[in-house]
Structure formats: C-alpha cells, structure tokens
Design a protein around this motif. Sequence first.
Motif, PDB file in Angstrom:
ATOM      1  N   ARG A   1       0.836  -1.197   0.000  1.00 37.65           N
ATOM      2  CA  ARG A   1       0.000   0.000   0.000  1.00 37.65           C
ATOM      3  C   ARG A   1       0.875   1.253   0.000  1.00 37.65           C
ATOM      4  O   ARG A   1       2.095   1.175   0.173  1.00 37.65           O
ATOM      5  N   TYR A   2       0.220   2.379  -0.146  1.00 32.21           N
ATOM      6  CA  TYR A   2       0.927   3.663  -0.169  1.00 32.21           C
ATOM      7  C   TYR A   2       1.806   3.828   1.072  1.00 32.21           C
ATOM      8  O   TYR A   2       2.943   4.298   0.975  1.00 32.21           O
ATOM      9  N   ASP A   3       1.311   3.434   2.224  1.00 32.99           N
ATOM     10  CA  ASP A   3       2.070   3.592   3.469  1.00 32.99           C
ATOM     11  C   ASP A   3       3.347   2.761   3.483  1.00 32.99           C
ATOM     12  O   ASP A   3       4.255   3.024   4.284  1.00 32.99           O
ATOM     13  N   ASP A   4       3.436   1.754   2.619  1.00 37.08           N
ATOM     14  CA  ASP A   4       4.631   0.901   2.570  1.00 37.08           C
ATOM     15  C   ASP A   4       5.719   1.486   1.687  1.00 37.08           C
ATOM     16  O   ASP A   4       6.847   0.995   1.692  1.00 37.08           O
ATOM     17  N   TYR A   5       5.398   2.513   0.896  1.00 32.63           N
ATOM     18  CA  TYR A   5       6.387   3.100   0.000  1.00 32.63           C
ATOM     19  C   TYR A   5       7.459   3.840   0.802  1.00 32.63           C
ATOM     20  O   TYR A   5       7.222   4.281   1.934  1.00 32.63           O
ATOM     21  N   SER A   6       8.613   4.022   0.178  1.00 31.03           N
ATOM     22  CA  SER A   6       9.629   4.900   0.755  1.00 31.03           C
ATOM     23  C   SER A   6       9.121   6.337   0.713  1.00 31.03           C
ATOM     24  O   SER A   6       8.121   6.639   0.056  1.00 31.03           O
ATOM     25  N   LEU A   7       9.824   7.227   1.403  1.00 29.87           N
ATOM     26  CA  LEU A   7       9.409   8.630   1.423  1.00 29.87           C
ATOM     27  C   LEU A   7       9.375   9.197   0.011  1.00 29.87           C
ATOM     28  O   LEU A   7       8.417   9.890  -0.374  1.00 29.87           O
ATOM     29  N   TYR A   8      10.400   8.901  -0.778  1.00 31.62           N
ATOM     30  CA  TYR A   8      10.427   9.419  -2.150  1.00 31.62           C
ATOM     31  C   TYR A   8       9.365   8.725  -2.997  1.00 31.62           C
ATOM     32  O   TYR A   8       8.769   9.342  -3.881  1.00 31.62           O
ATOM     33  N   GLY A   9       9.107   7.432  -2.717  1.00 31.80           N
ATOM     34  CA  GLY A   9       8.052   6.726  -3.433  1.00 31.80           C
ATOM     35  C   GLY A   9       6.693   7.345  -3.173  1.00 31.80           C
ATOM     36  O   GLY A   9       5.863   7.470  -4.082  1.00 31.80           O
ATOM     37  N   LYS A  10       6.439   7.749  -1.923  1.00 30.38           N
ATOM     38  CA  LYS A  10       5.184   8.434  -1.605  1.00 30.38           C
ATOM     39  C   LYS A  10       5.108   9.772  -2.336  1.00 30.38           C
ATOM     40  O   LYS A  10       4.052  10.146  -2.875  1.00 30.38           O
ATOM     41  N   ALA A  11       6.225  10.494  -2.337  1.00 34.58           N
ATOM     42  CA  ALA A  11       6.245  11.784  -3.034  1.00 34.58           C
ATOM     43  C   ALA A  11       5.965  11.610  -4.519  1.00 34.58           C
ATOM     44  O   ALA A  11       5.253  12.411  -5.134  1.00 34.58           O
ATOM     45  N   MET A  12       6.500  10.530  -5.103  1.00 33.82           N
ATOM     46  CA  MET A  12       6.275  10.296  -6.527  1.00 33.82           C
ATOM     47  C   MET A  12       4.838   9.882  -6.813  1.00 33.82           C
ATOM     48  O   MET A  12       4.269  10.247  -7.847  1.00 33.82           O
ATOM     49  N   ALA A  13       4.217   9.102  -5.911  1.00 32.52           N
ATOM     50  CA  ALA A  13       2.823   8.706  -6.119  1.00 32.52           C
ATOM     51  C   ALA A  13       1.933   9.944  -6.210  1.00 32.52           C
ATOM     52  O   ALA A  13       1.070  10.046  -7.095  1.00 32.52           O
ATOM     53  N   VAL A  14       2.154  10.896  -5.312  1.00 30.85           N
ATOM     54  CA  VAL A  14       1.392  12.145  -5.347  1.00 30.85           C
ATOM     55  C   VAL A  14       1.880  13.029  -6.493  1.00 30.85           C
ATOM     56  O   VAL A  14       1.079  13.637  -7.216  1.00 30.85           O
ATOM     57  N   GLY A  15       3.205  13.087  -6.662  1.00 28.03           N
ATOM     58  CA  GLY A  15       3.779  13.947  -7.688  1.00 28.03           C
ATOM     59  C   GLY A  15       3.364  13.555  -9.095  1.00 28.03           C
ATOM     60  O   GLY A  15       3.124  14.413  -9.950  1.00 28.03           O
ATOM     61  N   ILE A  16       3.257  12.243  -9.359  1.00 20.90           N
ATOM     62  CA  ILE A  16       2.837  11.786 -10.679  1.00 20.90           C
ATOM     63  C   ILE A  16       1.420  12.244 -10.974  1.00 20.90           C
ATOM     64  O   ILE A  16       1.109  12.706 -12.083  1.00 20.90           O
ATOM     65  N   ALA A  17       0.549  12.118  -9.967  1.00 20.37           N
ATOM     66  CA  ALA A  17      -0.836  12.546 -10.159  1.00 20.37           C
ATOM     67  C   ALA A  17      -0.902  14.052 -10.446  1.00 20.37           C
ATOM     68  O   ALA A  17      -1.686  14.504 -11.297  1.00 20.37           O
ATOM     69  N   LEU A  18      -0.083  14.833  -9.746  1.00 22.36           N
ATOM     70  CA  LEU A  18      -0.037  16.276 -10.002  1.00 22.36           C
ATOM     71  C   LEU A  18       0.565  16.557 -11.375  1.00 22.36           C
ATOM     72  O   LEU A  18       0.075  17.410 -12.126  1.00 22.36           O
ATOM     73  N   HIS A  19       1.633  15.863 -11.699  1.00 26.66           N
ATOM     74  CA  HIS A  19       2.330  16.055 -12.969  1.00 26.66           C
ATOM     75  C   HIS A  19       1.405  15.750 -14.148  1.00 26.66           C
ATOM     76  O   HIS A  19       1.394  16.461 -15.160  1.00 26.66           O
ATOM     77  N   MET A  20       0.610  14.684 -14.020  1.00 26.14           N
ATOM     78  CA  MET A  20      -0.255  14.244 -15.111  1.00 26.14           C
ATOM     79  C   MET A  20      -1.632  14.890 -15.076  1.00 26.14           C
ATOM     80  O   MET A  20      -2.415  14.710 -16.007  1.00 26.14           O
ATOM     81  N   GLY A  21      -1.945  15.610 -13.999  1.00 21.34           N
ATOM     82  CA  GLY A  21      -3.247  16.264 -13.901  1.00 21.34           C
ATOM     83  C   GLY A  21      -4.393  15.290 -13.776  1.00 21.34           C
ATOM     84  O   GLY A  21      -5.446  15.465 -14.395  1.00 21.34           O
ATOM     85  N   THR A  22      -4.217  14.252 -12.938  1.00 23.34           N
ATOM     86  CA  THR A  22      -5.240  13.208 -12.810  1.00 23.34           C
ATOM     87  C   THR A  22      -6.002  13.308 -11.489  1.00 23.34           C
ATOM     88  O   THR A  22      -6.571  12.317 -11.038  1.00 23.34           O
ATOM     89  N   LEU A  23      -6.008  14.475 -10.859  1.00 20.43           N
ATOM     90  CA  LEU A  23      -6.706  14.649  -9.587  1.00 20.43           C
ATOM     91  C   LEU A  23      -8.063  15.315  -9.756  1.00 20.43           C
ATOM     92  O   LEU A  23      -8.647  15.789  -8.788  1.00 20.43           O
TER      93      LEU A  23
END
Length: 473
Positions: free
Chosen positions: A359-381
Amino acid sequence: MVTTNVNVGARETVAPAAASKLYFAAWRWHFYAGLYVIPFFLMLAVTGLCMLWIAHLGGRDGERITVVPGDAPMALSQQAAAARDAVPGGRLMQYIAPREADRAAVFRVDTADGAAMMVAVDPYAANVIDSWPRRNGAYDLADRIHGELMLGVTGDRMVEIAASLGMVLVASGLYLWWPRNGRSWRDALLPRLGRGRSMWKSLHGAVGFWLSIVLVFFLVSGLSWAGIWGEKMMQAWNQFPAEKWGAPLSHANHGSLTNGPKDVPWTLELTPLPLSGSVAGAEGVAEGLPLTIDVMDRFAREIGFETGNGARFQMNLPQGHEGVWTFSRDSMSTDSLDPTADRTVHVDRHTGRILADVRYDDYSLYGKAMAVGIALHMGTLGLWSVLANTVFCLAVIGLCISAVVMWWIRRPAGAGRLAAPPMPRDMPLWQGARLVGLAVSLAFPMAGLTILAVLALDTLVLQRLPGLRQRLS
C-alpha cells in the motif's frame, strides 16, 4: 571604476564590480542552456497539454466508453470469453473494471505474435463493443513524443538532458531576476507593461520567478521517469524491498506487467514479482474455492478493491505455472483520484494465498512523493488539476516565446552570430563557480556530461576555428 589596489573603501567598490561579472556570467550560461532547452520545453508543454485534455475528455484506455446499465452484469468469465474470442488465438492478460455502472469493461488480449489488443465489452450483455491496438491512440502518440521524441533510448536521453539543463536555467534565471541595484520585490514579482524589450524582459522575469518552484517540481518528477537519473539512480534507491514478502521472487519485475508505457507504481516498477507455487503468503481465498476469474474478481472486491465514484481496479491474470494474480489500483494508471489509495496485491495461483499486499504507506518517502507527484504532474486529480496544469503549460510556452523575442530584439542587425552575452574577464569567485558546476554534475549526470562536452568542444574545436567560434558567440 575603483580597483582593488585602493585601500580605503575598496570593499564597498569592488563588490559591485564582482557582482556585475557574476551577473553576466550567469546570463551567458542562462542563454546557452536556453538554446538547447527552449525547443524541448515547447515540445513538453504542447504534448503535455494534448495528453491532459485527451485523457480528461476521452480517457486513455477505453474507460469512458458508455453502455446501457442492465439489472446485473454477466459473469466476468463470460465477458472475458467474449473478449478473448474477439482476438483469434488471443491470450487473456488483463481486466480493467468499469469505473461506473454505465461504463464498459476493458480487457487486454495479446495476439499469438505478442501484440497487445484492448477489447471493450458490455458487462450486461457480454458483447464486444470495440477493439483496438493497445497504446496506439492520439494520447499515446503525444506520450511517446513527450517522453522520448519517438526515438527510443536516444530520445529519452535528449529529453533528460533538457530537463537537467532546465535546472541550470531555473537557478541562473532566479539569480538574474533577484532584486538588486535598486530593483524592488514589486519589480521582481509583477511585470511592468510597456513597449519593447524592457516589457518582454519584465514579463519573462516575473512569470519565471513565480513559476520557478512549480517548474522545478515538474522537472524533478519528470526526471524521476528518465533512464539515467530516474531508473539508474532514484528508482534503484527507492524500489520496494520485495524480500520482505517471504515468497520466492521472479526474474521479471512489475514493469513487465504493462508491456509498454509505465503504468505501475513508480516505486514498484523495478521490484521483482513474487512467484506462485510455495507455502508462503497470508490467508487469502477461502480454501476449496476454484481460483477462477469469477472467484478472483469477487475476492478482489471483498478485500477492498471497490469500483464507483470514479475509481476502478485492474486484474492481471497469471501467466505461466509460476505466475500470480495481481490486483492493483494506482496513480500511474489513473485508477482513482486519490494517489494515497495506491494498493497492489499478489495472490498465488495455486493456493490462493496473498503473497504481497503493498500500500501507499509501505512506500519509501520518495516513493510516496512520486505517487502524489505523478498525479499532479499528469493532472489526474480531477478537473482542477487539469486546469492548473493547463495554466502551467501555457506559462511555459509564454516563457519560451518571450525569451526568443528578447533575443531577437537584442541581437545586432546583420551581425551573423548568436549574439550571446559576453563572458567577463577575470571572473571573481571562479573556484566557487566550479564547485557549483561539480555539484550540478553529480546531482544530474546528463547535465554534467553535457557541460563537459560543451567545454571540450570549446577547447578542442572552437579555439581552432575562430570563424565558427565568432558565429556561436
């Protein structure tokens, strides 16, 4: 100008001269970095706009195809059979659950020669609505240009160089526009309307100043996908530790599930898949139930892979004797509007036991940042992120156009050269500048290699060809 051999007041008079030389040196680097970066930034902004609106209006993989809802969907096995029959000799690979009751179910079926086909099926009648080659639409064309210029690895490296030099462009631009010599913060933050180059300079500087933090975010999140800084450095340091699952591991990684563009969680892409056929795993499917696609679909929903309200999940079928069932919902695949809802579950195809539940909570700190960052980068929110990214892309296009206009106005008529800002002699603090260059090279290797290549070209070639050197100066 008072020189450094004057004792009284020397500190006060030398500082402005040093600052002026640093300013022109930064301007020169800003200019040359812009020569390479501007065409790429224009391409990235235009293709980014195309992907934003194509995905928002029409979807990426047929998830917006509508159907007339009936009393209840047919069994998933019947829907899957219809999809498989639509591709002669096809092999069922993936099921994408509908987001809403009035949407089609989508299946990926690979042909005998390995080509991936997508098949849309009416869940209530188990009838095929449409089929098309996977990742072969307008969105995917824009995506391939955006990421690699349709040149494969070569294009990926060229785009990575542009993004890396973009960091140099941002840093030098901030230095150039920082309030000094009587210019106020109002001058830095608000453009002054007028005429001529001063108006374009004010507009370029103010917009760039406001945009700098957002631009760095887009550059870093984009570089995290790139082949060197992303795959070889950041992903390699942040991949999920698959060993903690306790199951045997495959030689294939999560990226192999997609057979194309990156559609799995960033932090899992290089992580090996678990293998079926061991005693490992936690309690999963009830003992005695056949591990059919119908049972697995029901099990996925029981453990939390709901659909509706714009959310969906995907099911990858096991391939080969040691393959696993994989349920996933993640921001890379635009499965929901909440990137913190990422979840990937692997189930043993023989025992039905859960081999991994990430799950998201299992990701590394940078992995969590990328999960959110990708959504922002791609405009999928949601629509707000599409509109925000649209404004950003238009601002980047404006920055590029204003930079070219400023150069066009400034260049000497008929000079027959680039008219780059002159490099000041006797640069102060040059050792410090070298350290900054070394830091940039270590942080972003493709930028460092490019800078070294330019310096080598200047030393080994241009010094021997004064005519060419003059035209490039």
